[in-house]
Design an enzyme around this catalytic site. Structure first.
Site, PDB file in Angstrom:
ATOM      1  N   ALA A  33      27.051  55.749 -40.205  1.00 38.53           N
ATOM      2  CA  ALA A  33      27.064  56.978 -40.808  1.00 38.53           C
ATOM      3  C   ALA A  33      26.111  55.901 -42.526  1.00 38.53           C
ATOM      4  O   ALA A  33      25.383  56.802 -43.351  1.00 38.53           O
ATOM      5  CB  ALA A  33      28.164  57.506 -41.862  1.00 38.53           C
ATOM      6  N   GLU A  53      27.132  44.840 -43.893  1.00 33.27           N
ATOM      7  CA  GLU A  53      27.164  45.108 -42.595  1.00 33.27           C
ATOM      8  C   GLU A  53      27.834  43.493 -41.367  1.00 33.27           C
ATOM      9  O   GLU A  53      26.977  42.772 -41.988  1.00 33.27           O
ATOM     10  CB  GLU A  53      25.230  45.521 -41.451  1.00 33.27           C
ATOM     11  CG  GLU A  53      25.664  45.111 -40.046  1.00 33.27           C
ATOM     12  CD  GLU A  53      27.118  46.326 -39.667  1.00 33.27           C
ATOM     13  OE1 GLU A  53      27.869  46.059 -38.866  1.00 33.27           O
ATOM     14  OE2 GLU A  53      26.933  47.400 -39.808  1.00 33.27           O
ATOM     15  N   ALA A  54      28.468  43.972 -41.205  1.00 32.42           N
ATOM     16  CA  ALA A  54      29.490  42.562 -40.776  1.00 32.42           C
ATOM     17  C   ALA A  54      28.750  42.192 -39.125  1.00 32.42           C
ATOM     18  O   ALA A  54      28.289  41.271 -39.029  1.00 32.42           O
ATOM     19  CB  ALA A  54      30.708  43.100 -40.186  1.00 32.42           C
ATOM     20  N   HIS A 487      34.046  58.195 -28.166  1.00 35.57           N
ATOM     21  CA  HIS A 487      34.588  59.075 -28.920  1.00 35.57           C
ATOM     22  C   HIS A 487      35.479  59.237 -29.952  1.00 35.57           C
ATOM     23  O   HIS A 487      36.106  59.652 -30.537  1.00 35.57           O
ATOM     24  CB  HIS A 487      34.123  60.560 -28.913  1.00 35.57           C
ATOM     25  CG  HIS A 487      33.169  60.879 -27.555  1.00 35.57           C
ATOM     26  ND1 HIS A 487      32.762  61.848 -26.801  1.00 35.57           N
ATOM     27  CD2 HIS A 487      31.078  59.760 -27.605  1.00 35.57           C
ATOM     28  CE1 HIS A 487      31.574  61.833 -26.908  1.00 35.57           C
ATOM     29  NE2 HIS A 487      30.816  61.047 -26.974  1.00 35.57           N
TER      30      HIS A 487
END
Length: 549
Positions: A33, A53-54, A487
């Site tokens: 996302a 972003e890690a 999921h």
């Protein structure tokens, strides 16, 4: 245009912002996302956007080569290396639970299958009070992103960033399975994504010219040329900054240094169904008693944070076959492996270009159901368990999962620390109906293998084994052979009830300046794979954020 921040009283001492950098939007998580959001929001040159972003870069050969998922899952370079808590329904087993720790997130390590789910899934969301999330509402957002191989139609887009391609490898045994399915009334479909995914067919994939196309390649990298977008990798967000009931920014750690970033308009939490609720709880947002017991000062009472965790459990039945080729034998032959490597290098096709699953079926566990509730992933390979070497004998895996499980779990932090994974409890097979559907699914897979079209291949059951027959035995066997299909959704669910975390506009209930935009907002899991629905969610969120929806 970004919204102007309202006048605010002085922040709490713990949220002091001296020396912080300012942006219009701060996006936490450069995954499926987050990459979409970064692209859409930075398209306005007046908006300054920070993406945190890690993980690291996705410029890694095993990310780009489709079969490389085998070398990405369980690889700390690109995987958070999480595990579930021991699951009673799975005989006390703790499952490996891959989550992408890399630009592109899970779109960098997943199965690449393009699947939207069913129209009824989204109409169900709308009927739960989530206005604007019905099938007719979300279809334009699926189409917007799509670059479909068949071109523009009322159901598909052709000019988007998200490529939808046919696979570049074929297997005779899978064509035989499709012919066998037709004997039982499970007929071919040419489109799993038209609103009803019932039928059989070969999955379309998010690839371009035989290479994985993750959301970094599709959405983020083209946008990184923009001067108003800043992307930081190796940047671990530790908590949200709150000023009363408004989120004003984030505290993060980058290259060993503690940093602050302020958001003049909004913070957008896109860290996924596991890490988004984790960050909310670390920030004091969640169940007050739970947080206080961990030494975290409660800042906002929101009992649904981390609850409502849902996932698809995959029952992996295995059948030995003969008179055909599967990947099992090829993987153990050096000559065949060299031939496959050469085929991929020269033509970007063959087994190295394959997704984990090539052939799929959507069927019903009960003819009285309105829509299919079972999804099959049929693969020309087999193994005792994921991550183990392939068997030396030719075999296929006929995996089947319950698309609409009633078993629900949770995901909560157990320490006041941004590094450890939270406790992940799925409660697989805890609901009686889930056990009933599991028994039906295994028996249905066995029935499929009796088809005349498969007779010349002499399918012989290897897992769970022909001696397993009673309902109790089948449920127990499912607990031994089942695994997640990766999921997870629902832990910051959308809705209006007491357990909801976000409203239909994805704003967190009771807080300003904060939205959640990822799989965690799904109130109910979709009837299929989840990557492309998350892209749709991000597309719709971008329009809402920019006032276009």
């Amino acid at each position: 245009m970004p919204r102007a921040a309202p006048d605010r009283p002085a922040p709490d001492a713990s949220d002091a912002t001296e020396g912080a950098e300012e942006y219009d939007y701060v996006i936490v998580g450069g995954g499926t996302a987050g990459c979409v959001l970064a692209n859409r929001l930075s398209a306005d040159p007046a908006c300054r956007v920070l993406l945190l972003e890690a993980g690291g870069s996705d410029r890694y050969h095993w990310v780009q080569i489709p079969v490389g998922y085998l070398y990405c899952i369980g690889n700390p370079r690109v995987d958070w290396m999480m595990k579930t808590a021991p699951e009673p329904g799975l005989g006390g087993r703790s499952l490996v639970y891959p989550r992408g720790k890399v630009l592109g997130g899970c779109s960098s390590i997943n199965g690449m299958i393009y699947m939207r789910g069913q129209a009824a899934d989204y109409d169900g969301w709308r009927q739960m009070g989530n206005t604007g999330w019905g099938w007719d509402d979300v279809l334009p957002y699926f189409r917007r992103s799509e670059a479909h191989h068949a071109g523009e139609t009322p159901l598909h887009g052709a000019d988007g960033e998200w490529p939808v391609s046919t696979q570049r490898v074929g297997w005779d045994i899978l064509r035989a399975v499709q012919a066998g399915a037709a004997e039982f009334g499970w007929h071919p479909t040419d489109d799993f994504n038209a609103g009803s995914n019932e039928g059989t067919g070969f999955f379309e994939v998010n690839q371009r010219r035989g290479l994985r196309w993750n959301t970094t390649r599709a959405f983020l990298r083209p946008a990184m040329r923009r001067r108003n977008l800043r992307v930081l990798t190796g940047a671990l967000t530790e908590r949200l900054l709150l000023d009363g009931r408004r989120v004003t920014g984030v505290a993060y750690r980058h290259r060993g240094r503690a940093r602050l970033a302020l958001a003049r308009a909004e913070v957008l939490l896109a860290a996924g169904a596991i890490n988004s609720p984790k960050l909310l709880e670390l920030s004091g947002i969640g169940q007050p008693d739970r947080l206080a017991a961990l030494g975290i000062a409660p800042r906002h009472d929101l009992p649904g944070v981390g609850e409502n965790l849902q996932d698809h459990l995959q029952i992996r039945t295995v059948f030995k076959v003969s008179g055909t080729t599967t990947l099992n034998e090829l993987s153990h032959s050096m000559t065949a492996r060299l031939r496959m490597a050469a085929q991929f290098a020269l033509t970007r096709s063959g087994p190295l270009s394959m997704a984990p699953s090539q052939f799929g079926m959507f069927t019903r566990s009960d003819p009285a159901l309105a829509t299919p509730d079972l999804e099959y992933h049929v693969q020309p390979l087999s193994t005792d368990r994921l991550g183990d070497p392939l068997h030396r004998f030719p075999a296929i895996t006929v995996s089947v999962c319950n698309l609409r499980p009633e078993s629900v779990g949770h995901c909560h932090i157990t320490r006041n620390d941004a590094d450890p994974q939270p406790e992940i409890v799925l409660n697989y097979l805890s609901a009686p109906r889930d056990r009933q559907v599991t028994v039906t699914a295994i028996r249905q897979a066995r029935r499929l293998m009796t088809a005349r079209a498969l007779a010349r291949h002499e399918p012989r059951e290897f897992l769970p084994g022909p001696k397993v027959q009673s309902e109790a035995e089948l449920v127990e066997a499912a607990g031994r052979i089942a695994t997640t299909i990766f999921h997870p959704v629902g832990t910051c669910k959308m809705g209006q009830d007491r357990s909801a975390v976000v409203a239909p506009d994805l704003r967190v209930h009771g807080l300003g300046g904060l939205r959640v935009v990822d799989a965690s907002i799904m109130p109910r899991i979709v009837s299929g794979n989840t990557a492309s629905p998350v892209i749709m969610i991000a597309e719709k969120a971008a329009d809402m954020i920019l006032g276009r929806d």
